[in-house]
Design a protein around this motif. Structure first.
Motif, PDB file in Angstrom:
ATOM      1  N   LEU A   1     102.838  33.399 -22.595  1.00 25.68           N
ATOM      2  CA  LEU A   1     101.329  34.261 -22.871  1.00 25.68           C
ATOM      3  C   LEU A   1     100.408  33.452 -23.517  1.00 25.68           C
ATOM      4  O   LEU A   1      99.214  33.479 -23.326  1.00 25.68           O
TER       5      LEU A   1
ATOM      6  N   LEU B   1      96.667  32.701 -21.150  1.00 28.53           N
ATOM      7  CA  LEU B   1      95.483  32.704 -22.388  1.00 28.53           C
ATOM      8  C   LEU B   1      94.311  31.681 -22.477  1.00 28.53           C
ATOM      9  O   LEU B   1      93.722  31.825 -22.130  1.00 28.53           O
TER      10      LEU B   1
ATOM     11  N   PHE C   1     122.071  44.757 -35.965  1.00 24.32           N
ATOM     12  CA  PHE C   1     121.467  44.151 -34.580  1.00 24.32           C
ATOM     13  C   PHE C   1     122.298  44.147 -33.507  1.00 24.32           C
ATOM     14  O   PHE C   1     122.446  44.292 -32.919  1.00 24.32           O
ATOM     15  N   VAL C   2     123.538  43.337 -34.259  1.00 23.91           N
ATOM     16  CA  VAL C   2     124.538  42.784 -32.765  1.00 23.91           C
ATOM     17  C   VAL C   2     126.079  43.834 -33.345  1.00 23.91           C
ATOM     18  O   VAL C   2     126.535  43.684 -34.171  1.00 23.91           O
ATOM     19  N   ILE C   3     126.243  44.796 -32.725  1.00 22.33           N
ATOM     20  CA  ILE C   3     127.293  45.007 -32.081  1.00 22.33           C
ATOM     21  C   ILE C   3     128.343  44.819 -32.078  1.00 22.33           C
ATOM     22  O   ILE C   3     128.760  44.504 -30.775  1.00 22.33           O
ATOM     23  N   PHE C   4     129.894  44.085 -33.312  1.00 23.97           N
ATOM     24  CA  PHE C   4     130.660  43.676 -32.513  1.00 23.97           C
ATOM     25  C   PHE C   4     131.815  44.146 -31.881  1.00 23.97           C
ATOM     26  O   PHE C   4     133.542  43.787 -30.859  1.00 23.97           O
TER      27      PHE C   4
ATOM     28  N   GLU D   1     132.877  48.113 -29.859  1.00 20.80           N
ATOM     29  CA  GLU D   1     132.645  48.629 -29.245  1.00 20.80           C
ATOM     30  C   GLU D   1     132.176  50.296 -29.979  1.00 20.80           C
ATOM     31  O   GLU D   1     133.355  50.009 -31.198  1.00 20.80           O
TER      32      GLU D   1
ATOM     33  N   VAL E   1     107.762  43.245 -31.868  1.00 17.76           N
ATOM     34  CA  VAL E   1     106.972  42.018 -30.629  1.00 17.76           C
ATOM     35  C   VAL E   1     105.703  42.047 -29.365  1.00 17.76           C
ATOM     36  O   VAL E   1     105.140  41.635 -29.132  1.00 17.76           O
TER      37      VAL E   1
ATOM     38  N   PHE F   1     102.120  40.634 -28.992  1.00 17.60           N
ATOM     39  CA  PHE F   1     100.777  40.194 -27.646  1.00 17.60           C
ATOM     40  C   PHE F   1      99.667  41.323 -27.682  1.00 17.60           C
ATOM     41  O   PHE F   1      99.706  40.880 -27.163  1.00 17.60           O
TER      42      PHE F   1
ATOM     43  N   ILE G   1      98.036  38.643 -29.928  1.00 11.75           N
ATOM     44  CA  ILE G   1      96.907  37.132 -29.184  1.00 11.75           C
ATOM     45  C   ILE G   1      95.708  37.050 -28.692  1.00 11.75           C
ATOM     46  O   ILE G   1      95.395  36.668 -29.165  1.00 11.75           O
ATOM     47  N   PRO G   2      95.735  38.088 -27.563  1.00 10.81           N
ATOM     48  CA  PRO G   2      94.986  38.303 -26.879  1.00 10.81           C
ATOM     49  C   PRO G   2      93.773  37.856 -27.240  1.00 10.81           C
ATOM     50  O   PRO G   2      92.791  36.661 -27.280  1.00 10.81           O
TER      51      PRO G   2
ATOM     52  N   VAL H   1      92.962  34.427 -28.779  1.00 13.18           N
ATOM     53  CA  VAL H   1      92.814  33.818 -28.066  1.00 13.18           C
ATOM     54  C   VAL H   1      90.975  33.361 -27.329  1.00 13.18           C
ATOM     55  O   VAL H   1      90.160  32.603 -27.431  1.00 13.18           O
ATOM     56  N   PHE H   2      90.411  34.818 -27.380  1.00 13.92           N
ATOM     57  CA  PHE H   2      89.159  34.905 -26.787  1.00 13.92           C
ATOM     58  C   PHE H   2      87.868  34.871 -27.671  1.00 13.92           C
ATOM     59  O   PHE H   2      88.620  36.193 -28.322  1.00 13.92           O
TER      60      PHE H   2
ATOM     61  N   SER I   1      84.885  36.354 -27.031  1.00 15.67           N
ATOM     62  CA  SER I   1      83.793  37.137 -27.317  1.00 15.67           C
ATOM     63  C   SER I   1      84.511  38.162 -26.171  1.00 15.67           C
ATOM     64  O   SER I   1      85.475  38.425 -25.791  1.00 15.67           O
ATOM     65  N   CYS I   2      83.461  39.277 -25.378  1.00 13.51           N
ATOM     66  CA  CYS I   2      84.163  40.261 -24.907  1.00 13.51           C
ATOM     67  C   CYS I   2      84.395  39.302 -22.994  1.00 13.51           C
ATOM     68  O   CYS I   2      85.177  39.976 -22.697  1.00 13.51           O
TER      69      CYS I   2
END
Lengths: 321, 138
Positions: free
Chosen positions: A90, A94, B92-95, B97, B123, B127, B130-131, B134-135, B137-138
């Protein structure tokens, strides 16, 4: 095997030529190509690893003692690593997108998407230079494209050099192209925009910088039209100037493509037919057979000496020697 | 290990008893984290769109507004995750059943799913942020 070979021929044919983005004739295309190869090879490696693990798991006896490790293997391989990889991709994507849409370039070209052709305006040293359906670029210089549309959404794409970018009514989008190989590269509309969408193309000619400067100066000059040119008389009588501009004359129509130097272009009809007398005559008299739904009305009544004079006049609208 | 859900009764109490929305026995915790992501996503679009249309063209300020909203949403998601662990017995992890047809088994399942959705939503919010960084300006 032979049949398979025959099947791959048309596919491989698509990998060559002026529309191929793997031809890598521009810095921006190089960036996208790099991303493509990493994705392709990375996907192949991951796919092989997953299938390999599945085959291994199928053939192996179940060992309850390894259940605990297997669970963690799934957590890492199925959740943590994919999340990190997708996040990295990503950011990489970008950054590429940011770099190919800068604010400044060595030259600025405004392109307006029309149904179904391209209005092209260069910011020349002495003001705007308007042309259509053919874009010329200097080698190793970054051209900043300012893209607009008056009607529907188009998409500007020169696959071999870089891109692509949508042209959205009411907005201006930008795109940088830095060609690094001379040649004639194909451009096209990449967003379905109506009946003649597939016939909305253009040539992108990459030239040495000196040759480009000379071309731009010639393109900026007004047309050389003799006052008594019989072809120009037909052009006037038929009202062509209501839609088309020929700088240096009283034809100032803003609707259709600028024809000031139409004879200097390699193609007509927005990059789809060779610029020949036969094609020009047919374009004028039977427009919609060559380009369905085009806004230009056909002139089927034009024929004989008048048509010939008009075609000769249009093709004479070349650059001054 | 003792779970909060081991205590009885959990869902029904004396007259006038109103169970909390995020508590053992309630399924709302499962949709809470994705809802926070969705709200953050919509709010980010609104902030960026209004900023670019009215103030623009720099994204410097709205990116920090979007990041600030993300911090708040992630903090809420972390709280939800702790509730999924403490109140529902989520791991978090099921060991092993979960086959037990009991309130505790159901709570444990809901806790596990909620915990995973909390991570996914966190997460997804990252995401979304993040953009903007990185950017410029509009």
């Amino acid at each position: 095997m032979r049949n398979l070979t025959l099947l791959t021929v048309p596919l491989l044919a698509g990998c060559a030529g002026r529309h191929n983005w793997l031809s890598s004739a521009g810095a921006e295309a190089d960036r996208v190509e790099g991303l493509f190869w990493v994705l392709l090879i990375g996907a192949a490696v991951i796919w092989s690893a997953v299938i390999g693990a599945a085959v291994y798991a199928q053939r192996r006896q179940v060992d309850p003692g390894l259940e605990h490790q297997a669970r963690w293997f799934i957590v890492w391989g199925g959740a943590v690593i994919p999340t990190v990889l997708v996040c990295a991709l990503l950011i990489w994507g970008l950054v590429i997108l940011r770099d190919i849409t800068p604010d400044k370039g060595d030259l600025t070209v405004r392109v307006d998407g029309e149904r179904w052709w391209w209005r092209v305006t260069y910011d020349g040293p002495d003001g705007d230079v308007v042309t259509a359906n053919e874009i010329r670029l200097p080698l190793d210089q970054t051209a900043l494209f300012r893209l607009t549309s008056d009607d529907v959404i188009h998409s500007f794409w020169v696959p071999a050099i870089g891109g692509k970018m949508d042209m959205i009514p009411g907005r201006e989008t930008t795109l940088a192209l830095t060609p690094n190989k001379t040649g004639n590269w194909g451009g096209l509309c990449a967003e379905y925009c109506g009946g003649a969408h597939a016939l909305m193309r253009f040539d992108t000619v990459v030239m040495e910088p000196d040759a480009f400067d000379a071309w731009l100066a010639a393109e900026a000059a007004p047309a050389r039209v003799a006052p008594d040119d019989p072809g120009f008389a037909v052009f006037r009588d038929e009202g062509c100037g209501a839609c088309h501009t020929i700088r240096g004359t009283d034809a100032r129509g803003p609707v259709g493509p600028d024809l000031t130097h139409v004879g200097a272009r390699a193609r007509l009809g927005a990059g789809i037919y060779a610029m020949t007398a036969d094609n020009m005559a047919r374009w004028i008299t039977d427009t919609h057979a060559m380009k369905p739904d085009a806004d230009m009305p056909p002139y089927p009544d034009l024929s004989g000496a008048r048509l010939e004079a008009l075609v000769t006049f249009l093709l004479s609208l070349d650059h001054a020697e | 290990m003792r779970y909060e859900s081991d205590k009885q009764p959990s869902r029904f109490g004396p007259p006038g008893y109103a169970p909390r929305v995020i508590d053992q026995g309630s399924v709302w915790i499962m949709v809470a984290a994705p809802t926070l992501w969705a709200l953050h996503f919509v709010a980010s679009y609104v902030v960026a769109a209004v900023w670019c249309a009215r103030i623009g063209p720099s994204l410097t300020e709205p990116r920090w507004i979007i990041a600030g909203m993300a911090v708040v949403c992630v903090a809420l998601i972390v709280w939800l995750a702790t509730q999924a662990v403490r109140r529902y017995g989520g791991v978090f992890v099921i060991f092993e059943e979960i086959t037990e047809s009991s309130e505790r088994g159901r709570d444990k399942f809901i806790g596990h799913v909620s915990l995973l959705l909390c991570i996914l939503s966190g997460v997804a919010i990252a995401f979304t942020v993040i953009p903007g960084f990185v950017f410029g300006s509009c």
